[in-house]
Design a protein around this motif. Structure first.
Motif, PDB file in Angstrom:
ATOM      1  N   ASN A  97     -16.607   0.926  28.200  1.00 25.06           N
ATOM      2  CA  ASN A  97     -17.415   1.575  27.175  1.00 25.06           C
ATOM      3  C   ASN A  97     -17.665   3.053  27.460  1.00 25.06           C
ATOM      4  O   ASN A  97     -18.129   3.414  28.561  1.00 25.06           O
ATOM      5  CB  ASN A  97     -18.766   0.880  27.051  1.00 25.06           C
ATOM      6  CG  ASN A  97     -19.617   1.489  25.939  1.00 25.06           C
ATOM      7  OD1 ASN A  97     -19.282   1.348  24.770  1.00 25.06           O
ATOM      8  ND2 ASN A  97     -20.691   2.180  26.305  1.00 25.06           N
ATOM      9  N   GLU A  98     -17.364   3.871  26.475  1.00 23.28           N
ATOM     10  CA  GLU A  98     -17.712   5.296  26.483  1.00 23.28           C
ATOM     11  C   GLU A  98     -17.550   5.988  27.836  1.00 23.28           C
ATOM     12  O   GLU A  98     -18.527   6.545  28.362  1.00 23.28           O
ATOM     13  CB  GLU A  98     -19.156   5.494  25.997  1.00 23.28           C
ATOM     14  CG  GLU A  98     -19.384   5.048  24.576  1.00 23.28           C
ATOM     15  CD  GLU A  98     -20.750   5.432  24.024  1.00 23.28           C
ATOM     16  OE1 GLU A  98     -21.589   5.977  24.782  1.00 23.28           O
ATOM     17  OE2 GLU A  98     -20.984   5.188  22.833  1.00 23.28           O
ATOM     18  N   LYS A 131     -37.371   2.196  21.375  1.00 19.14           N
ATOM     19  CA  LYS A 131     -36.321   2.688  20.471  1.00 19.14           C
ATOM     20  C   LYS A 131     -35.455   1.476  20.130  1.00 19.14           C
ATOM     21  O   LYS A 131     -34.621   1.051  20.923  1.00 19.14           O
ATOM     22  CB  LYS A 131     -35.497   3.757  21.192  1.00 19.14           C
ATOM     23  CG  LYS A 131     -34.477   4.452  20.327  1.00 19.14           C
ATOM     24  CD  LYS A 131     -33.624   5.371  21.197  1.00 19.14           C
ATOM     25  CE  LYS A 131     -32.818   6.356  20.393  1.00 19.14           C
ATOM     26  NZ  LYS A 131     -31.943   7.165  21.263  1.00 19.14           N
ATOM     27  N   GLN A 151     -28.204  -4.275  28.802  1.00 20.87           N
ATOM     28  CA  GLN A 151     -29.293  -3.882  27.920  1.00 20.87           C
ATOM     29  C   GLN A 151     -29.974  -5.082  27.254  1.00 20.87           C
ATOM     30  O   GLN A 151     -31.021  -4.938  26.646  1.00 20.87           O
ATOM     31  CB  GLN A 151     -28.779  -2.900  26.855  1.00 20.87           C
ATOM     32  CG  GLN A 151     -28.402  -1.558  27.455  1.00 20.87           C
ATOM     33  CD  GLN A 151     -27.730  -0.637  26.440  1.00 20.87           C
ATOM     34  OE1 GLN A 151     -26.532  -0.731  26.204  1.00 20.87           O
ATOM     35  NE2 GLN A 151     -28.504   0.242  25.835  1.00 20.87           N
ATOM     36  N   TYR A 164     -32.828  -0.892  17.767  1.00 19.08           N
ATOM     37  CA  TYR A 164     -31.642  -0.758  16.917  1.00 19.08           C
ATOM     38  C   TYR A 164     -31.294  -2.041  16.177  1.00 19.08           C
ATOM     39  O   TYR A 164     -30.432  -2.039  15.308  1.00 19.08           O
ATOM     40  CB  TYR A 164     -30.420  -0.417  17.776  1.00 19.08           C
ATOM     41  CG  TYR A 164     -30.322   1.001  18.274  1.00 19.08           C
ATOM     42  CD1 TYR A 164     -29.643   1.979  17.538  1.00 19.08           C
ATOM     43  CD2 TYR A 164     -30.860   1.378  19.502  1.00 19.08           C
ATOM     44  CE1 TYR A 164     -29.513   3.274  18.009  1.00 19.08           C
ATOM     45  CE2 TYR A 164     -30.736   2.673  19.980  1.00 19.08           C
ATOM     46  CZ  TYR A 164     -30.067   3.618  19.229  1.00 19.08           C
ATOM     47  OH  TYR A 164     -29.929   4.898  19.699  1.00 19.08           O
ATOM     48  N   HIS A 182     -19.468  -2.115  30.610  1.00 21.01           N
ATOM     49  CA  HIS A 182     -20.323  -1.247  29.794  1.00 21.01           C
ATOM     50  C   HIS A 182     -21.380  -0.607  30.705  1.00 21.01           C
ATOM     51  O   HIS A 182     -22.484  -1.127  30.838  1.00 21.01           O
ATOM     52  CB  HIS A 182     -20.965  -2.075  28.684  1.00 21.01           C
ATOM     53  CG  HIS A 182     -21.646  -1.282  27.601  1.00 21.01           C
ATOM     54  ND1 HIS A 182     -21.349  -1.422  26.256  1.00 21.01           N
ATOM     55  CD2 HIS A 182     -22.618  -0.337  27.649  1.00 21.01           C
ATOM     56  CE1 HIS A 182     -22.115  -0.608  25.540  1.00 21.01           C
ATOM     57  NE2 HIS A 182     -22.900   0.060  26.360  1.00 21.01           N
ATOM     58  N   VAL A 202     -30.611   3.089  26.469  1.00 22.98           N
ATOM     59  CA  VAL A 202     -30.139   3.677  27.715  1.00 22.98           C
ATOM     60  C   VAL A 202     -31.248   4.428  28.422  1.00 22.98           C
ATOM     61  O   VAL A 202     -31.394   4.371  29.628  1.00 22.98           O
ATOM     62  CB  VAL A 202     -28.940   4.615  27.433  1.00 22.98           C
ATOM     63  CG1 VAL A 202     -28.683   5.566  28.582  1.00 22.98           C
ATOM     64  CG2 VAL A 202     -27.696   3.788  27.141  1.00 22.98           C
TER      65      VAL A 202
HETATM   66  C1  BGP Z   1     -24.164   4.427  23.357  1.00 23.25           C
HETATM   67  C2  BGP Z   1     -24.078   3.283  24.341  1.00 23.25           C
HETATM   68  C3  BGP Z   1     -25.021   2.167  24.100  1.00 23.25           C
HETATM   69  C4  BGP Z   1     -26.298   2.518  23.381  1.00 23.25           C
HETATM   70  C5  BGP Z   1     -26.203   3.648  22.385  1.00 23.25           C
HETATM   71  C6  BGP Z   1     -27.519   4.210  21.928  1.00 23.25           C
HETATM   72  O1  BGP Z   1     -23.842   5.602  24.008  1.00 23.25           O
HETATM   73  O2  BGP Z   1     -22.787   2.722  24.365  1.00 23.25           O
HETATM   74  O3  BGP Z   1     -25.144   1.441  25.297  1.00 23.25           O
HETATM   75  O4  BGP Z   1     -27.429   2.429  24.126  1.00 23.25           O
HETATM   76  O5  BGP Z   1     -25.408   4.698  22.837  1.00 23.25           O
HETATM   77  O6  BGP Z   1     -28.031   5.096  22.875  1.00 23.25           O
HETATM   78  P1  BGP Z   1     -29.535   5.047  23.375  1.00 23.25           P
HETATM   79  O7  BGP Z   1     -29.701   3.725  24.014  1.00 23.25           O
HETATM   80  O8  BGP Z   1     -29.685   6.185  24.341  1.00 23.25           O
HETATM   81  O9  BGP Z   1     -30.386   5.226  22.167  1.00 23.25           O
END
Ligand code: BGP
Length: 463
Positions: free
Chosen positions: A161-162, A424, A19, A426, A117, A418
């Motif tokens: 990751n997740e 968007k 990312q 952060y 990830h 993502v």
């Molecule tokens: C989590 C992931 C990240 C990140 C985040 C925000 O699920 O680990 O990689 O991107 O979510 O989500 P998004 O990018 O869809 O806003």
């Protein structure tokens, strides 16, 4: 109640490789499933350049050092180390992360490295990806390579990751839907790969520590109806506890087993799996948290499509089990994600009582459309407010006895989301580019940067 955090609390900031890095084919890097995935929205930035952290890492780390972070959570791109997932090591890739690690240590920032990830090498995906056992073997070799190369300096590791969100929200994250039987065979392989990573980290790194990194958020029942409570029980298990029970307790939990049985899903175990599951455990739990989820028992099948298309949306639906419900008590952000700081405290308490392991939050944050003013400022009070509310709940959880050792929000710098592109945002650091125009990729400090810097310096929330 005190507003001061424990001494040595690990303040951090987080990113992932695909990312942020860009340079998607530089210095021998192979393609990952993130480079090749089908995107349902072609109007947004892809990961080819992202925010070019690959070339800007020194500048980015210098800014993060100025902000005062103690830990930096980032991931390594598997395809930089092994362009095809296995085989010969790409030395340029290995050197790159050596340089990143040394740059962090220069400023006394401890690396917290995620092994993977979302960016599985495409070459492994072509052979069946996480559905086939050989991917587990490739992952173990990749993890060992990192432990051997960096373990002298990097003591803290995170596995995959997740995996829960990657499997549940497969279409959005991987660009394809995985049939249920295959999805849960992948679950088993991901969890076994993680067990090997626990084992090899402990064997190869003196004082090495490692933990799982799922996205955990409590699931609420929509009403006090017993049927809605059952729905919440099942979704809590499928979304949260199935993963952590495997990692931390070494077992498939009963509710999850029932979910698998009722879906006629059969998991193939290799002979060594049972012992492996029951023998190797993490040192801490890392968790990502954005929101909580609310579900009810579905009563009508007509017009409903089975599946889950967002980590917290109303379109969650598995007939016979649960269906997403709009929680009327929670506000939403501009991307339709609910905001629930109190839910963070409850999630932390529930998780801690279940496993009694230290917890570190490795993602939490607000995605928003920031605006760069003519004089180079970003006034992101909404983000400060979001972080303030969540950090306050962390303090309350600590006061209530939870062993929370750190907080590393998403994200250190702006990155490509993502599924919603660069619009968007952060980060604490703004990166000047649009979905289609990369411009100069200049970095600017947002108001939240200065706010977080003060918070870290004083080790307390402003009262
Ligand atoms: C989590 C992931 C990240 C990140 C985040 C925000 O699920 O680990 O990689 O991107 O979510 O989500 P998004 O990018 O869809 O806003």
């Amino acid at each position: 109640m005190t507003n001061t955090f424990p001494e040595n609390f690990l303040w951090g900031a987080s990113i992932s490789a695909h990312q942020t890095e860009g340079a998607y084919q530089s210095d021998g890097k192979g393609l990952s499933v993130q480079d090749t995935r089908q995107r349902d929205n072609h109007e947004i930035a892809d990961f080819t350049v992202a925010v070019d952290h690959y070339h800007h890492y020194k500048e980015d780390i210098r800014l993060l050092a100025e902000m005062g972070i103690k830990i930096f959570r980032f991931s390594i791109a598997w395809t930089r180390i092994f362009p095809n997932g296995r085989g010969e090591i790409n030395q340029a890739g290995l050197h790159h992360y050596n340089a990143v690690i040394d740059e962090l240590l220069k400023y006394d920032i401890q690396p917290f490295i995620t092994l993977n990830h979302f960016d599985l090498p495409q070459a492994l995906e072509d052979e069946g990806g996480w559905s086939v056992r050989s991917t587990v073997d490739a992952f173990v070799h990749y993890a060992e390579t990192l432990f051997e190369a960096y373990g002298d300096r990097v003591k803290n590791w995170l596995t995959i990751n997740e995996p829960n969100i990657m499997l549940l929200v497969d279409k959005k994250i991987l660009g394809k839907e995985i049939p249920l039987q295959e999805k849960y065979q992948q679950f088993h392989h991901l969890m076994i790969a993680e067990k090997y990573a626990f084992k090899r980290c402990h064997e190869l790194i003196t004082e090495g520590k490692i933990g799982p990194v799922p996205n955990i958020s409590l699931v609420y029942p929509a009403t006090s109806k017993p049927q809605d409570n059952q729905a919440a029980l099942y979704f809590n298990s499928v979304r949260n506890w199935a993963y952590l029970d495997f990692s931390c307790l070494g077992r498939y939990n009963t509710v999850f087993k029932d979910y698998l049985n009722r879906n006629n899903i059969h998991i193939t175990f290799a002979p060594e799996d049972k012992k492996l599951m029951e023998t190797h455990f993490p040192d801490y739990v890392a968790m990502n948290f954005y929101t909580t989820v609310t579900v009810e028992k579905p009563t009508e099948k007509a017009g409903m499509k089975n599946g889950i298309s967002d980590q917290q949306s109303e379109d969650i639906m598995e007939w016979g089990f649960y269906k997403g419900f709009t929680n009327p008590y929670l506000a939403k952000n501009e991307f339709n994600w609910t905001i629930d700081p109190d839910g963070l405290k409850t999630t932390l308490q529930t998780l801690y009582d279940r496993y009694h392991l230290p917890i570190i939050i490795t993602e939490n944050g607000l995605g928003a459309k920031d605006e760069l003013t003519a004089d180079g400022k970003i006034h992101d009070n909404y983000r400060i407010n979001y972080l303030n509310l969540h950090i306050d709940q962390c303090l309350q959880a600590i006061a209530a006895g939870v062993d929370l050792i750190g907080y590393s929000p998403w994200s250190a710098i702006d990155l490509v989301s993502v599924h919603e592109g660069i619009s968007k945002r952060y980060g604490f650091i703004y990166v000047d580019r649009t979905e289609h125009d990369e411009k100069e990729l200049s970095r600017y400090k947002k108001d939240s940067f200065y706010w977080y810097k003060t918070l870290i310096e004083t080790n307390q929330l402003p009262s």
